[in-house]
Design a protein around this motif. Structure first.
Motif, PDB file in Angstrom:
ATOM      1  N   LEU A 193     -20.218  17.638  -4.030  1.00 45.07           N
ATOM      2  CA  LEU A 193     -20.041  17.418  -2.450  1.00 45.07           C
ATOM      3  C   LEU A 193     -20.617  18.663  -1.782  1.00 45.07           C
ATOM      4  O   LEU A 193     -21.129  18.682  -0.533  1.00 45.07           O
ATOM      5  CB  LEU A 193     -18.866  16.948  -2.027  1.00 45.07           C
ATOM      6  CG  LEU A 193     -18.467  15.472  -2.012  1.00 45.07           C
ATOM      7  CD1 LEU A 193     -16.903  15.080  -1.838  1.00 45.07           C
ATOM      8  CD2 LEU A 193     -19.513  14.603  -1.325  1.00 45.07           C
ATOM      9  N   GLN A 222     -24.242  18.784  -1.700  1.00 41.84           N
ATOM     10  CA  GLN A 222     -24.898  17.912  -1.000  1.00 41.84           C
ATOM     11  C   GLN A 222     -24.646  18.414   0.552  1.00 41.84           C
ATOM     12  O   GLN A 222     -25.798  18.285   1.172  1.00 41.84           O
ATOM     13  CB  GLN A 222     -24.026  16.591  -1.030  1.00 41.84           C
ATOM     14  CG  GLN A 222     -24.955  15.418  -0.300  1.00 41.84           C
ATOM     15  CD  GLN A 222     -23.944  14.028  -0.583  1.00 41.84           C
ATOM     16  OE1 GLN A 222     -22.847  14.248   0.007  1.00 41.84           O
ATOM     17  NE2 GLN A 222     -24.215  13.149  -1.086  1.00 41.84           N
ATOM     18  N   ARG A 223     -23.618  19.047   0.889  1.00 40.03           N
ATOM     19  CA  ARG A 223     -23.393  19.502   2.198  1.00 40.03           C
ATOM     20  C   ARG A 223     -24.498  20.624   2.537  1.00 40.03           C
ATOM     21  O   ARG A 223     -25.066  20.663   3.716  1.00 40.03           O
ATOM     22  CB  ARG A 223     -22.002  20.261   2.072  1.00 40.03           C
ATOM     23  CG  ARG A 223     -21.589  20.399   3.798  1.00 40.03           C
ATOM     24  CD  ARG A 223     -20.123  20.385   3.699  1.00 40.03           C
ATOM     25  NE  ARG A 223     -19.317  21.541   2.696  1.00 40.03           N
ATOM     26  CZ  ARG A 223     -18.545  21.172   1.887  1.00 40.03           C
ATOM     27  NH1 ARG A 223     -18.123  19.842   1.795  1.00 40.03           N
ATOM     28  NH2 ARG A 223     -17.928  21.958   1.090  1.00 40.03           N
ATOM     29  N   ASP A 239     -27.481  20.573   1.287  1.00 40.83           N
ATOM     30  CA  ASP A 239     -28.738  19.833   1.115  1.00 40.83           C
ATOM     31  C   ASP A 239     -29.357  20.344   0.127  1.00 40.83           C
ATOM     32  O   ASP A 239     -30.678  20.520   0.102  1.00 40.83           O
ATOM     33  CB  ASP A 239     -29.632  20.008   2.379  1.00 40.83           C
ATOM     34  CG  ASP A 239     -30.521  18.932   2.532  1.00 40.83           C
ATOM     35  OD1 ASP A 239     -30.395  17.882   1.992  1.00 40.83           O
ATOM     36  OD2 ASP A 239     -31.703  19.003   3.523  1.00 40.83           O
ATOM     37  N   ASN A 288     -30.868  19.696  -3.775  1.00 51.19           N
ATOM     38  CA  ASN A 288     -30.967  18.673  -4.632  1.00 51.19           C
ATOM     39  C   ASN A 288     -30.708  18.691  -5.939  1.00 51.19           C
ATOM     40  O   ASN A 288     -31.468  19.828  -6.460  1.00 51.19           O
ATOM     41  CB  ASN A 288     -32.474  18.196  -4.407  1.00 51.19           C
ATOM     42  CG  ASN A 288     -32.873  17.026  -5.251  1.00 51.19           C
ATOM     43  OD1 ASN A 288     -32.016  16.066  -5.419  1.00 51.19           O
ATOM     44  ND2 ASN A 288     -34.262  16.750  -5.652  1.00 51.19           N
ATOM     45  N   MET A 289     -30.061  18.025  -6.618  1.00 49.96           N
ATOM     46  CA  MET A 289     -29.555  17.947  -8.046  1.00 49.96           C
ATOM     47  C   MET A 289     -30.383  17.414  -8.824  1.00 49.96           C
ATOM     48  O   MET A 289     -30.572  16.145  -8.777  1.00 49.96           O
ATOM     49  CB  MET A 289     -28.108  17.710  -8.300  1.00 49.96           C
ATOM     50  CG  MET A 289     -27.543  17.960  -9.564  1.00 49.96           C
ATOM     51  SD  MET A 289     -25.896  17.494  -9.838  1.00 49.96           S
ATOM     52  CE  MET A 289     -25.782  15.709  -9.470  1.00 49.96           C
ATOM     53  N   THR A 290     -31.218  17.961  -9.609  1.00 52.72           N
ATOM     54  CA  THR A 290     -32.171  17.101 -10.685  1.00 52.72           C
ATOM     55  C   THR A 290     -31.451  16.862 -12.066  1.00 52.72           C
ATOM     56  O   THR A 290     -31.890  15.986 -12.780  1.00 52.72           O
ATOM     57  CB  THR A 290     -33.364  17.986 -10.925  1.00 52.72           C
ATOM     58  OG1 THR A 290     -33.175  19.133 -11.397  1.00 52.72           O
ATOM     59  CG2 THR A 290     -34.172  18.194  -9.721  1.00 52.72           C
ATOM     60  N   LYS A 325     -45.683  18.632  -7.528  1.00 52.36           N
ATOM     61  CA  LYS A 325     -45.630  17.037  -7.016  1.00 52.36           C
ATOM     62  C   LYS A 325     -46.574  16.988  -6.156  1.00 52.36           C
ATOM     63  O   LYS A 325     -46.895  17.769  -5.127  1.00 52.36           O
ATOM     64  CB  LYS A 325     -44.177  17.151  -6.051  1.00 52.36           C
ATOM     65  CG  LYS A 325     -42.958  16.840  -6.896  1.00 52.36           C
ATOM     66  CD  LYS A 325     -41.794  16.466  -6.081  1.00 52.36           C
ATOM     67  CE  LYS A 325     -40.616  16.539  -7.212  1.00 52.36           C
ATOM     68  NZ  LYS A 325     -39.201  16.542  -6.081  1.00 52.36           N
TER      69      LYS A 325
END
Lengths: 393, 393
Positions: free
Chosen positions: B320, B323-324, B326, B328-330, B385
């Motif tokens: 969390l 996430q807080r 922002d 990004n976990m890959t 990307k």
């Protein structure tokens, strides 16, 4: 280049000029590729000539290194794309000659599953864009309806997904193929790239409700397990999910779908590549009432179904026939025969033209040892296998 | 082009000229890409500018259609490769500025698992070829030896496979990372393309003995089950298998390996794409004694390990935090801690520069709620990307 400083604007202007010249060269190269195809009509030589492609690529790599300081992986990647395009262009030219009636139709009615932006829709557009055919798109609710729409003459072509790298074969389509009078006239393999799409670029933690078809849900389970407090809502298709998000026009909802499809609904991708298995492809087949003529100069695939006797080893026997004639089998799938629970129908894809000598001889032998055999279609192979440059030669 | 007939030789001569011009343009474009990087050093702007790439691609597609009769998918594919190359080139330029010491070394000693032609060998060559670094190659028998060779200063870099799309994470490497003082300085994702290689182009049915490492055996089980009467012999590595076939120099033996590796042993591919799952990638990490400085202008990944308390929900709490901010976990992977069977060590990859504000703040919070946290490395993200052209805008 001297050491004079360029402004970013000057550099970009120069890059734009270079890119325009690149486009011009690619366009001219295409025109000469068609000339190659024309000359091959007379000589009946196959479109692909592996030894020449090998030679060409090695020469380009050596020239690129010596004259232009370009590395082998970059040249290989660019020219794999150029060679692929050239091969497809030549195949298309020869296919148009072999099928004069179809090639004169610039408009085709195509039936597929789902609405705007479904994966079947994207596949239909891609398949026919390569053929320069304009589409009249007919949305169907079921695979059965796709088949019926073509059988009844309301559509010229049907596009059906047949297998997916992560969820396997699509049994319903296999079963429908057993009973249809349609022919397979083409194939297409499409990357399925699941993204999270929303009305604007919102943060992941803002999302309260996520709309999706159950299959993408499952294929993205790992990513979704990391989102906390999100309610998952099921929809009939990825397209429906995106339409829902578009209609709601709120910034706490999102859908799973392809980035290109999202754009059809005015949505943007806020997170790409969310599937557990990052490489995910679906193979589609294209069906029509009449079979397609495949030029013997281009690589072809033949799909047939057969049922063998229930004696042990009878399937192996059929496979040995293919092996004896050096016919490469790319797929073997078995499905129970409806109304006959003790027998299996086998679906076989082989890399061979149905009229080639080896395939003709193999088929004759197969007919003798099977209970039932029917060719569903012979069609051009979708993917152009790249030549691996042999730099030690 | 008029209707005058060209001979095939004339057409090919013209194609050769066009290809040479293409190489020249690609080379010139590269020089201007470096100029862009130079101008960005002063402005500190990030290398990638998604809105500009989007704009560029849409303009190229429109121009290509209107002026040169080229289709969107073809232009997109070619320019994805060109943009990728340009981004990697600019990143490399900025990385060399950020790491002046490394960039002055044109020669690197690299340790990896297996002998000539192993997948680790191919990965090592590819990673350093992008950096224009010549290699002194050090073959190791075990992952442990790769780590030791670098730790002791006998090698500058170690290349280790860390996960594979079809067989999952490589636990041994994860466990070694817990105890090493080395830093992760780079990553590379490589396609694993299993082929059947032999001394010459023999027919499949001629093969009596097939040499391979057990893992490729397993990954190609479906194809192998269709070969009848073939004896499967296990080898310590794919490279060993190919060496065996080269030494035997008989036309009834074959090995499973990469086509490029086969070529290093004078073998040719007689059947490509034989894996069950056709898309198969391995991710490698590159380790060194000193960390690498990553320019803040390029996309970076940070890998860290942590152990949390055994209270329920303590892992979720750490996630969390990410996430807080922002972030990004890959990747998230758990491994038991050696000698402590009740605790788990978590391996986390995030798409963030370790010195970015959000990552600094997140790390401070994570330190408070974890029992142990160590950053294994911060390094440039390997893959560029692609931008999806928005043709409806």
């Amino acid at each position: 280049m001297t050491d004079t400083k360029y402004s970013l604007d000057e550099i970009r202007l120069r890059l734009n000029e270079l890119d325009d010249q690149l486009l011009q060269l690619l366009s001219e190269r295409r025109r000469f590729s068609i000339e190659v195809a024309k000359s091959k009509v007379e000589t009946s030589k196959p479109v692909r000539d592996a030894s020449r492609e090998q030679q060409l690529l090695v020469k380009l790599i050596n020239n690129g290194k010596d004259k232009y300081q370009l590395d082998a992986p970059y040249i290989t990647k660019i020219f794999h794309t150029i060679i692929e395009d050239s091969v497809l262009l030549q195949q298309n030219y020869l296919q148009n000659l072999a099928n004069p009636q179809q090639s004169r139709k610039p408009l085709a009615r195509v039936a597929f599953l789902g609405s705007k932006g479904s994966y079947s829709h994207l596949a239909s557009r891609e398949f026919f864009s390569r053929k320069n055919t304009e589409l009249i798109e007919l949305n169907c609710d079921q695979f059965k309806e796709v088949i019926k729409t073509v059988e009844s003459g309301h559509a010229d072509y049907g596009v059906l997904p047949i297998e997916n790298t992560s969820s396997g074969s699509i049994n319903e389509v296999f079963d429908l193929l057993q009973h249809t009078t349609l022919h397979i006239v083409g194939e297409l393999t499409q990357p399925i790239d699941h993204c999270l799409v929303a009305t604007k670029d919102i943060q992941l933690e803002k999302i309260k409700t996520l709309y999706s078809h159950p299959q993408p849900h499952q294929q993205c389970s790992e990513f979704l397990s990391r989102l906390s407090g999100v309610v998952l809502e099921s929809c009939a298709s990825t397209a429906d999910a995106m339409q829902k998000v578009q209609e709601l026009a709120r910034d706490d909802v999102a859908a799973i779908g392809h980035a290109s499809s999202g754009k059809l609904y005015g949505l943007q991708s806020i997170q790409s590549d969310i599937a557990n298995q990052t490489e995910n492809h679906t193979r589609f087949i294209i069906v029509a009432r009449k079979p397609v003529e495949v030029s013997t100069q281009i690589p072809a695939k033949t799909t047939f179904i057969m049922s063998t006797s229930q004696e042990a080893g009878s399937l192996v026997e059929t496979l040995l026939v293919l092996q004896r004639y050096d016919i490469n089998m790319t797929k073997l799938e078995s499905r129970p025969i409806m109304g006959n629970p003790w027998e299996e129908m086998f679906y076989v894809d082989v890399e061979a033209h149905k009229d080639s000598e080896s395939m003709q001889l193999a088929t004759q032998e197969l007919i003798k040892i099977t209970k039932y055999l029917k060719v569903l279609g012979c069609y051009p192979i979708d993917n152009v296998k790249p030549v691996i440059p042999d730099l030690n030669a």
